[in-house]
Design a protein around this motif. Structure first.
Motif, PDB file in Angstrom:
ATOM      1  N   CYS A   1      -0.968  -1.043  -5.842  1.00  0.00           N
ATOM      2  CA  CYS A   1      -1.122  -1.437  -4.447  1.00  0.00           C
ATOM      3  C   CYS A   1      -2.566  -1.874  -4.220  1.00  0.00           C
ATOM      4  O   CYS A   1      -3.427  -1.702  -5.094  1.00  0.00           O
ATOM      5  CB  CYS A   1      -0.746  -0.278  -3.521  1.00  0.00           C
ATOM      6  SG  CYS A   1      -1.769   1.191  -3.692  1.00  0.00           S
ATOM      7  N   GLN A   2      -2.855  -2.431  -3.053  1.00  0.00           N
ATOM      8  CA  GLN A   2      -4.191  -2.955  -2.755  1.00  0.00           C
ATOM      9  C   GLN A   2      -5.254  -1.861  -2.838  1.00  0.00           C
ATOM     10  O   GLN A   2      -6.338  -2.067  -3.383  1.00  0.00           O
ATOM     11  CB  GLN A   2      -4.202  -3.607  -1.364  1.00  0.00           C
ATOM     12  CG  GLN A   2      -5.516  -4.254  -0.986  1.00  0.00           C
ATOM     13  CD  GLN A   2      -5.866  -5.433  -1.884  1.00  0.00           C
ATOM     14  OE1 GLN A   2      -5.013  -6.245  -2.204  1.00  0.00           O
ATOM     15  NE2 GLN A   2      -7.119  -5.517  -2.293  1.00  0.00           N
ATOM     16  N   HIS A   3      -4.940  -0.678  -2.303  1.00  0.00           N
ATOM     17  CA  HIS A   3      -5.902   0.424  -2.278  1.00  0.00           C
ATOM     18  C   HIS A   3      -6.260   0.868  -3.698  1.00  0.00           C
ATOM     19  O   HIS A   3      -7.449   0.996  -4.039  1.00  0.00           O
ATOM     20  CB  HIS A   3      -5.325   1.596  -1.482  1.00  0.00           C
ATOM     21  CG  HIS A   3      -6.223   2.793  -1.420  1.00  0.00           C
ATOM     22  ND1 HIS A   3      -7.390   2.808  -0.700  1.00  0.00           N
ATOM     23  CD2 HIS A   3      -6.134   4.017  -2.016  1.00  0.00           C
ATOM     24  CE1 HIS A   3      -7.981   3.990  -0.832  1.00  0.00           C
ATOM     25  NE2 HIS A   3      -7.229   4.740  -1.633  1.00  0.00           N
ATOM     26  N   CYS A   4      -5.255   1.088  -4.529  1.00  0.00           N
ATOM     27  CA  CYS A   4      -5.500   1.556  -5.900  1.00  0.00           C
ATOM     28  C   CYS A   4      -6.196   0.488  -6.738  1.00  0.00           C
ATOM     29  O   CYS A   4      -7.031   0.803  -7.577  1.00  0.00           O
ATOM     30  CB  CYS A   4      -4.181   1.959  -6.561  1.00  0.00           C
ATOM     31  SG  CYS A   4      -3.427   3.401  -5.784  1.00  0.00           S
TER      32      CYS A   4
ATOM     33  N   CYS B   1      -0.622   5.566  -7.586  1.00  0.00           N
ATOM     34  CA  CYS B   1      -0.404   6.574  -6.539  1.00  0.00           C
ATOM     35  C   CYS B   1       1.066   6.949  -6.381  1.00  0.00           C
ATOM     36  O   CYS B   1       1.375   8.009  -5.841  1.00  0.00           O
ATOM     37  CB  CYS B   1      -0.969   6.099  -5.210  1.00  0.00           C
ATOM     38  SG  CYS B   1      -0.183   4.624  -4.550  1.00  0.00           S
TER      39      CYS B   1
ATOM     40  N   GLU C   1       4.501   0.780  -1.752  1.00  0.00           N
ATOM     41  CA  GLU C   1       3.716  -0.157  -0.954  1.00  0.00           C
ATOM     42  C   GLU C   1       3.761  -1.517  -1.616  1.00  0.00           C
ATOM     43  O   GLU C   1       4.311  -1.672  -2.707  1.00  0.00           O
ATOM     44  CB  GLU C   1       2.277   0.344  -0.829  1.00  0.00           C
ATOM     45  CG  GLU C   1       2.190   1.697  -0.148  1.00  0.00           C
ATOM     46  CD  GLU C   1       0.816   1.973   0.399  1.00  0.00           C
ATOM     47  OE1 GLU C   1      -0.016   1.061   0.416  1.00  0.00           O
ATOM     48  OE2 GLU C   1       0.591   3.110   0.830  1.00  0.00           O
TER      49      GLU C   1
END
Length: 190
Positions: free
Chosen positions: A45-48, A99, A103
């Protein structure tokens, strides 16, 4: 102080500020830094993805030495650092490899990426301990020369006499490398 109760805004800027940005390859890029920079973070995902890019940028990214266990299928198939789910499971369940949340995946996992990883592992095995291609070519040419030498000996024995043919047959001595199998290319499955 910035941590005072009710103090919403600061009146001044940051006291200590770097004059120039950190460079992870300032004194020449090491092999680990080059590998980390060239790695594509797919299935995240974008965050990871941002977290792993930060780790690469500030020299905190450490690669895995051995595969980890996937939390979904319980197999030792996780080959990327900081991931908890293997790529086939993440692709099937459409979740982030790091994670485990469902998402939006920024760079989707594809089957071609798995093939390139396997090819890279194969190249590392080839470069690993053992005999190189050049050494193997040399040993092959030596074996051919030995066969020629043995044929010359047979011709000499025929000229000497008929009674001594049985006793003077050349005995082939095996090299230790010919007897023992090459275990550098063996894959062990748990």
């Amino acid at each position: 102080m910035s941590s005072q109760k009710g103090n919403v805004s600061r009146s001044r800027g940051q006291k200590h500020q770097n004059a120039f940005a950190f460079k992870n390859d300032k004194y020449g890029a090491t092999v680990q830094v080059k590998k980390a920079k060239s790695k594509t973070h797919d299935g995240l995902c974008q965050h990871c993805k941002g977290i792993l890019e930060w780790k690469v940028k500030y020299n905190k990214y450490k690669t895995l030495t051995q595969p980890k266990k996937c939390v979904k299928c319980s197999q030792k198939t996780v080959k990327d650092a900081y991931h908890i789910i293997c790529k086939p499971c993440a692709l099937q369940l459409e979740i982030c490899c790091k994670c485990g949340k469902k998402e939006d995946i920024v760079i989707p996992v594809n089957a071609e990426g798995d093939k390139t990883d396997q090819e890279e592992d194969g190249e590392q095995r080839k470069k690993g301990p053992g005999r190189g291609k050049k050494d193997m070519d040399d040993s092959d040419s030596d074996d051919d020369d030995d066969d020629d030498d043995l044929s010359d000996l047979d011709d000499d024995d025929d000229d000497e006499g008929d009674g001594s043919d049985n006793d003077s047959e050349p005995k082939k001595t095996q090299k230790k490398s010919d007897v023992l199998p090459d275990v550098s290319r063996v894959n062990v499955k748990d």
